[in-house]
Design an enzyme around this catalytic site. Structure first.
Site, PDB file in Angstrom:
ATOM      1  N   SER A 241       0.833  -1.218   0.000  1.00 32.39           N
ATOM      2  CA  SER A 241       0.000   0.000   0.000  1.00 32.39           C
ATOM      3  C   SER A 241       0.860   1.257   0.000  1.00 32.39           C
ATOM      4  O   SER A 241       0.624   2.193  -0.776  1.00 32.39           O
ATOM      5  CB  SER A 241      -0.966  -0.003   1.185  1.00 32.39           C
ATOM      6  N   HIS A 271      -1.834  -8.893   1.795  1.00 35.01           N
ATOM      7  CA  HIS A 271      -1.533  -7.642   2.506  1.00 35.01           C
ATOM      8  C   HIS A 271      -2.679  -7.393   3.500  1.00 35.01           C
ATOM      9  O   HIS A 271      -2.937  -8.216   4.364  1.00 35.01           O
ATOM     10  CB  HIS A 271      -1.331  -6.533   1.461  1.00 35.01           C
ATOM     11  N   HIS A 317       6.081 -12.730   7.576  1.00 34.02           N
ATOM     12  CA  HIS A 317       6.221 -11.338   7.148  1.00 34.02           C
ATOM     13  C   HIS A 317       7.395 -11.219   6.190  1.00 34.02           C
ATOM     14  O   HIS A 317       8.381 -11.939   6.324  1.00 34.02           O
ATOM     15  CB  HIS A 317       6.434 -10.407   8.348  1.00 34.02           C
ATOM     16  N   ARG A 326       3.273  -4.633  16.596  1.00 33.68           N
ATOM     17  CA  ARG A 326       1.882  -4.167  16.440  1.00 33.68           C
ATOM     18  C   ARG A 326       0.933  -5.247  16.971  1.00 33.68           C
ATOM     19  O   ARG A 326      -0.068  -4.960  17.608  1.00 33.68           O
ATOM     20  CB  ARG A 326       1.582  -3.852  14.968  1.00 33.68           C
ATOM     21  N   ASP A 372      -2.050  -8.778  11.657  1.00 34.98           N
ATOM     22  CA  ASP A 372      -3.349  -9.296  11.236  1.00 34.98           C
ATOM     23  C   ASP A 372      -3.783 -10.513  12.048  1.00 34.98           C
ATOM     24  O   ASP A 372      -4.952 -10.903  12.025  1.00 34.98           O
ATOM     25  CB  ASP A 372      -3.306  -9.649   9.745  1.00 34.98           C
TER      26      ASP A 372
END
Ligand code: CMX
Length: 438
Positions: A241, A271, A317, A326, A372
């Site tokens: 992105s 993604h 990743h 995160r 995620d």
């Protein structure tokens, strides 16, 4: 406007640094590129510059030098709360300094002023077929707003050295409107509600979003929104992105055109869409075992997923080689507030089991979770249970980072991006030459 003032003040020094690199040191070699990198998705090729955030493979993200716990601690909070004001985060990303509470509130006030969404955008959203994916709706709404782009309208009359000013105007307008647009898409798509939404200038960005979503805030959805937007904001510039925003912006497409394109990259399952896939996988486990399974059952289920040719969403990743900070921040948020929730317990067990399975399989370079793996679980807890919507939330957060990068890219006159492609034969020739004895 405070962001304009601060960037103006910093700009001469940054321009000097960039000029010196471009003019005096252009021939200095940074790294070598291997055939594996070229055919392997350009992994790790050092070819972008961004000062907004940096991902260390062994540590994870730092926003302007601050790790997530440092960022959460340092930034001013919404009164009586623990999570940072989103306006303070935007200030940090844009300016590179921790703002005072007053400065953070100035950014918040600027958003409130610019938040109204034009009628035609609501109409366009209402006209779309009901089954349209919410990410498509979000991308379309952003594209529709392009009509009001300051950058596009001034392009033929402004000089290059003030492109960033128009970019900043568009970035503030765009980010101000995203909470309304996202909440409207949610209410329209899942509840058939068509009433226009209004931003409350007495509330901050996170609280406005929570209120417009119609999510009961007693348990802290506004707090989650603040943290969620912050951790999703930026992840240096090479991810799909951010890189799309950078590439499209480098053609001097305005922030709306560039961000709409970025959202289309975010909508891919490798993604941003992985957050919906991941919760789907957790719920599948939960349903199959009528609750939290045993460790052994989960181990077998994870292997079944791999053996059926699927990836385990939320794990692995391209850059990180440790559990994503995160992920850790969102898990910490959940454990502090609702540690007994079954899905959170399940997500923790997955965190314990899946890395072992991926290590045994031996393919994934990083068997640890990315953000995620947990983000959808928190939304689910607060009653936002339409998985397809989760990437929209990622998109609202991501806008903060990529627009900051866009403004600085224009301020520093970053050129049109144009890497070079080779033919397969050319690559084979390079390989043949390299294998000849010296
Ligand atoms: N489950 C199963 N296999 C995995 C895996 C996972 N979670 N993660 C990596 N692998 C596999 C890859 O598919 C690849 O297999 P092949 O050699 O057969 O193609 C191999 O391991 C090597 O991959 P890698 O170099 O470790 O990882 P990549 O940089 O190619 O891909 C990513 C990274 C995130 C796309 C990958 O780990 C993945 O598909 N994860 C699941 C989807 C996901 O969570 N995406 C969200 C990422 C965060 C984000 O960008 O938003």
């Amino acid at each position: 406007m405070i962001l304009h003032e601060k960037i103006s003040a910093q700009l001469p020094a940054w321009r000097e640094r960039m000029k010196s690199l471009a003019k005096e040191h252009a021939e200095v070699v940074v790294d070598q590129v291997t055939v594996g990198q070229i055919v392997g998705g350009m992994r790790d090729i050092k070819s972008l510059v961004s000062d907004i955030s940096f991902v260390d493979p062994a540590e994870g993200i730092r926003f302007r030098g601050l790790s997530i716990p440092e960022m959460v601690k340092a930034l001013p909070k919404a009164r009586g709360n623990k999570m940072p004001l989103v306006g303070g985060l935007y200030y940090l990303l844009m300016i590179g300094e921790v703002p005072t509470r007053e400065l953070a509130l100035e950014v918040e006030a600027e958003w409130a002023k610019r938040s109204e969404v034009p009628d035609y955008v609501y109409k366009m959203l209402k006209t779309m077929p009901k089954e349209t994916h919410p990410m498509t709706l979000l991308s379309q709404a952003v594209l529709a707003l392009q009509n009001g782009s300051v950058f596009a309208s001034k392009y033929h009359t402004m000089k290059k050295d003030v492109y960033w000013e128009a970019a900043l105007e568009d970035s503030l307008d765009l980010t101000a409107k995203l909470p309304i647009i996202a909440a409207y898409i949610y209410r329209l798509k899942y509840f058939g509600e068509t009433k226009k939404l209004k931003y409350n200038s007495k509330l901050d960005y996170g609280a406005n979003f929570a209120k417009m979503m119609g999510v009961e805030d007693k348990k802290g959805y506004a707090e989650l929104a603040r943290l969620y937007f912050a951790v999703h904001s930026d992840h240096e510039s090479g991810n799909a992105s951010a890189h799309t925003m950078h590439l499209v912006g480098s053609a001097l497409s305005d922030p709306y055109l560039s961000f709409s394109a970025a959202l289309n990259g975010l909508a891919g399952p490798l993604h941003g869409l992985a957050n919906q896939e991941c919760l789907g996988w957790l719920l599948e486990v939960h349903e199959k075992f009528s609750g939290v399974p045993t460790r052994d059952d989960l181990y077998k289920f994870a292997w079944d997923t791999l053996n059926s040719g699927h990836v385990i969403p939320g794990y692995g990743h391209a850059v990180l080689r440790v559990p994503d900070p995160r992920f850790m921040a969102l898990l910490g948020f959940a454990k502090e507030r609702f540690p007994e929730d079954e899905l959170i317990r399940l997500a923790e067990m997955v965190f314990d089991v899946v890395p072992t399975v991926l290590k045994e399989q031996g393919k994934a370079k990083n068997p640890a979770p990315n953000l995620d793996a947990i983000s959808g679980t928190l939304q689910y807890y607060y009653g936002v249970r339409n998985f397809e919507f989760y990437t929209v939330l990622f998109g609202v957060g991501r806008a903060l980072g990529v627009t900051s990068n866009y403004v600085w890219a224009r301020a520093l006159g970053q050129p049109l991006e144009r890497p070079k492609s080779l033919t397969t034969k050319m690559l084979e020739d390079v390989v043949a030459k390299a294998s000849q004895p010296a």
